[in-house]
Enzyme design. Sequence first.
Site, short mmCIF file in Angstrom:
data_model
loop_
_atom_site.label_atom_id
_atom_site.label_comp_id
_atom_site.label_asym_id
_atom_site.label_seq_id
_atom_site.Cartn_x
_atom_site.Cartn_y
_atom_site.Cartn_z
N ASP A 419 0.85 -1.19 0.00
CA ASP A 419 0.00 0.00 0.00
C ASP A 419 0.89 1.25 0.00
O ASP A 419 2.10 1.16 0.19
CB ASP A 419 -0.87 -0.04 1.27
CG ASP A 419 -1.97 1.00 1.26
OD1 ASP A 419 -2.33 1.49 0.19
OD2 ASP A 419 -2.48 1.32 2.36
N GLU A 422 2.76 5.05 -3.88
CA GLU A 422 2.82 6.03 -4.99
C GLU A 422 4.14 6.78 -5.03
O GLU A 422 4.53 7.19 -6.13
CB GLU A 422 1.65 7.01 -4.86
CG GLU A 422 0.30 6.37 -5.11
CD GLU A 422 -0.16 5.45 -3.99
OE1 GLU A 422 0.25 5.69 -2.83
OE2 GLU A 422 -0.89 4.48 -4.27
N ASP A 563 -9.05 3.04 -2.31
CA ASP A 563 -10.06 3.47 -1.34
C ASP A 563 -11.31 3.99 -2.03
O ASP A 563 -11.54 5.20 -2.12
CB ASP A 563 -9.46 4.54 -0.42
CG ASP A 563 -8.33 3.98 0.43
OD1 ASP A 563 -8.14 2.74 0.43
OD2 ASP A 563 -7.63 4.77 1.07
#
Length: 858
Positions: A419, A422, A563
Amino acid sequence: MFRRVVHSLLFLSTAVAVSIDACPGYNASNVVSTSSRLTADLNLAGDACNLYSRDAHYLKLLVEMQTDSRLHVKIYDEVLEVYQIPSSFLEVPSGGNSTQDSSDLSFSYTSYPFSFSVQRKSTGDTIFNSSGSNLVFESQYVRLRTQLPDDPYIYGLGEDSDRFRRETKNYTRTLWNMGNPGLPNHENLYGSHPFYLEMRNGQAHGVFLWNSNGMDIKIDQDTNGQYLEYNINGGVLDFYFVSGPQPADVSRQYANIIGTPTAQSYWTYGFHQCRYGYQDVMEVAEVVYNYSIAGIPLETMWTDIDYMDLRRTWTLDPDRFPLEKMQELVTYLHDHQQQYILMVDPPVSLNDSASWENAVQLDVLMKNSSGETFVGGMWPGPVGYVDWFHPNAQSFWSGQIASFFDDDNGVGVDGVWIDMNEPANFCAPCSNPYSETAPTPPDVRTSWEPLPGFPADFQPPSSSFTEKRDAQGNSTGLPGRDLDNPPYKIQAKYGTLWGWTVWPSAPNYGGYEQYDIHNLYASGMISHTRKGLLDRRPDERPFIISRSTFSGDGAQSGHWTGDNDSKWSHYLLSIVQHQEFASIFQMPMVGSDVCGFNQDTHVNLCARWAMLGAWYPFYRNHNANNAVAQEFYLWPLVTEAAKKAISTRFALLDYFYTAFYQQTVDGSPSTIIPLFFQYPNDTNTLDISYQFFYGPSILVSPVTIEDATNVTIYLPEDTFYDYWSGQRIIGNGTNITLTDIGHTDIPVHIRGGSILPLRTDADTVNTTAALRNKNFTLLIAPDNSGRAAGYLHLDDGKSLNSTSSDINFSYENGSLALGGTFGYSTDLQVISAKVLGDGSGATFNLTKSLNKPWVVNI
Ligand SMILES: *[C@@H]1O[C@H](CO)[C@@H](O)[C@H](O)[C@H]1NC(C)=O
Ligand SMILES: *[C@@H]1O[C@H](CO)[C@@H](O)[C@H](O)[C@H]1NC(C)=O
Ligand SMILES: *[C@@H]1O[C@H](CO)[C@@H](O)[C@H](O)[C@H]1NC(C)=O
Ligand SMILES: *[C@@H]1O[C@H](CO)[C@@H](O)[C@H](O)[C@H]1NC(C)=O
Ligand SMILES: *[C@@H]1O[C@H](CO)[C@@H](O)[C@H](O)[C@H]1NC(C)=O
Ligand SMILES: *[C@@H]1O[C@H](CO)[C@@H](O)[C@H](O)[C@H]1NC(C)=O
Ligand SMILES: *[C@@H]1O[C@H](CO)[C@@H](O)[C@H](O)[C@H]1NC(C)=O
Ligand SMILES: *[C@@H]1O[C@H](CO)[C@@H](O)[C@H](O)[C@H]1NC(C)=O
Ligand SMILES: *[C@@H]1O[C@H](CO)[C@@H](O)[C@H](O)[C@H]1NC(C)=O
Ligand SMILES: *[C@@H]1O[C@H](CO)[C@@H](O)[C@H](O)[C@H]1NC(C)=O
Ligand SMILES: *[C@@H]1O[C@H](CO)[C@@H](O)[C@H](O)[C@H]1NC(C)=O
């Protein structure tokens, strides 16, 4: 011939133009053309305009006829200083052996001002044509535009939350990987896939731009007509054109460039449960227990960052998730043929001395521009970020994985969920990352009801840019750029490149700048994680689910769509995103959080979503910590929906496993397939977003209106059979409305011409391990000529190098045959067959081997 001596003035500053359209373009010269390749020099054709940075004066053009269906066009700087995606990251094809005569794609160009076009000879289509505006190639801005037919049918260019077919007016797709909860429309999301597929007159082609810099891709019309325009913050123009002509051909041709998807273990197709906010390991165990007593087959349990000590990756909360209890949980799950997965975040916490010191010692943390460790803010407070380009990064990361997930002394997980890659940085902007604090952990429970089957004591303890380099460059990036604030601003969320992430000016090992390789950060984490998992369990297919992705990552990882919200529009959005990732981006192990992540779900939405989720490759219920609980067993309606959905998925699991396998072989889109891939000549299919094929033979048509019990679906001209009733329906290229679809129903049709190998008694098992012991029955759905065919790929379901059988079934005129190759020996049998549409609906009992060919009349 004139030979330039002034190489030192590669990017020369002279005049500043007022408009990008006044930039002079380039002049092609020194063109050398052979049957399979063309090269040329491209020289700036006038005064530099230097609008968003400085114009390159000397470029090179390389054109390669790589295969008969793939053309490579590359425009790059002569001295190889401008950043290019390193081949250590992914080796894209170079060279090739096709010729201008044999290739279906032809290249033509105009010398002054330079422009080029690509034609598909077999149809006469011009699929790319840059003549409408001049090429602009500056140190921090590159622009190329292609003309297109009006209102083109373009798909791809994700990750996005827009409609399936790209809008054609005033539309911008920004590619700059960004943690973006709520998945807003028209914004940059987690991943970047600069590849599109265009449909024209029933024929498809694809255009891939191999460039990892931030970019805006604009699709719009002006007085010169329709166009698509790349506006890029740097790098080179490295295009691959593929000719189709079928949509599935385009997918395969793209896979030939970036790699085919990685194979996944059989168990990964089971049902997964997760939630952010499980208070402690006992609550996780309770959920496992509750699924079991509710009779809903839970295959894999997950834990979000809650398990970490103050949110630090590579630590366990000693009070809520102590090692001993975690090991007991894993043992319990494994004893019940279930799996366990934990989340891993990329940063290393400054407050986790063991991991931090290890990382510092190996020098693997990213630096800032003054050479000190770059410190940002994330869940645990101040953090450093692993520099995946560093040669020690693998030994650091493999070491962390080996010790933390050690099967004997750590938490023996079966896959890894990555997770925030980025990468996310909460301290952007902020003045002092060291002031970032971790959230307060939840209370420690003092009382707890024992769970039958778990250990009795299962409870917590109380505790310079214009200069020419002499040497040939290495394409690691131009010096002298304004990396944090480039003059051309792509439409990234927060308006800057540094919003919510690591500064673009942070250097990485080997001379690379975060500015250029930001969009590859997740790819580095994926490949290092995969290697770490392989070091740990060398024979097992590594299971990785990543939030951020880039072109090619499907070869190593799966993806969940991040999300989303618990709302109807995101139930619908998931259908579009899965078609994109599975069939266009070659990342078919994809799923969205079932019942929605943020916000409160409700019973009808969750029931519909449980039904839909069973037709996701990756089927996981996941929920936010501040939303109402949404485990399937909490409502009788959702329990009923989930049981039906999972038993149907189980019956079809080998059909789907086989289809997924086919995509791993050659990239054939075989998992979640858009309708127009199956019926490219039927223009009615081009705008269909919410119906899809699950494998090549099953059409899924979910209810699309909230709280409705009807759905209007499109049936192409073909033979179909209702999956639930077996009734034949002849599609005639019109919409039909289906009614009385309760919340535990979902319309599913089998395409005529198919044979589905179904597991028998799928509703009696509660894990995929138990399912693998069930015999098969064949469901035969003939086409309008009475024929049908199907496939079955059998292997051990988990090894990288398992033996396998590739079996094909065929049916015609009452004769059912099995053939293929038989490397995987099994005692299981085909114990029955049923032919749909013959009126009788009779089931024929058989006892037929899966280890050798046979023919039988039924
Ligand atoms: C061209 O190369 C491809 C891949 O290497 C190969 O499969 C093909 O046979 C080659 N074709 C010719 C004409 O050599
Ligand atoms: C184009 O889109 C932008 C952003 O969505 C919007 O602000 C602008 O008004 C639109 N322009 C036109 C001409 O529709
Ligand atoms: C699955 O069912 C078997 C047989 O009823 C039972 O022993 C096992 O505990 C169940 N497993 C789970 C995970 O519920
Ligand atoms: C590439 O060149 C730059 C500038 O000369 C240098 O700093 C960097 O170390 C080189 N990188 C590699 C991988 O050789
Ligand atoms: C679409 O039509 C073209 C031309 O009529 C034909 O060659 C092609 O086979 C058709 N494709 C499919 C999938 O039917
Ligand atoms: C389908 O359901 C919607 C919402 O309940 C309703 O408005 C519509 O009339 C229904 N259509 C049909 C054809 O039953
Ligand atoms: C198409 O099929 C539907 C459903 O079977 C039927 O109601 C409709 O009349 C048919 N339309 C045409 C034009 O044949
Ligand atoms: C089917 O219905 C959709 C949605 O109402 C509509 O956009 C589409 O044009 C219809 N298709 C056909 C073939 O009538
Ligand atoms: C599979 O079918 C064969 C033949 O009917 C039977 O002997 C065998 O017990 C079955 N196996 C299982 C696991 O049900
Ligand atoms: C897979 O390969 C490993 C070593 O590469 C070997 O130990 C193992 O036995 C192989 N497994 C199978 C099923 O061939
Ligand atoms: C097929 O097998 C089933 C279950 O064993 C049995 O009930 C049924 O009578 C058999 N059918 C025929 C036609 O023999």
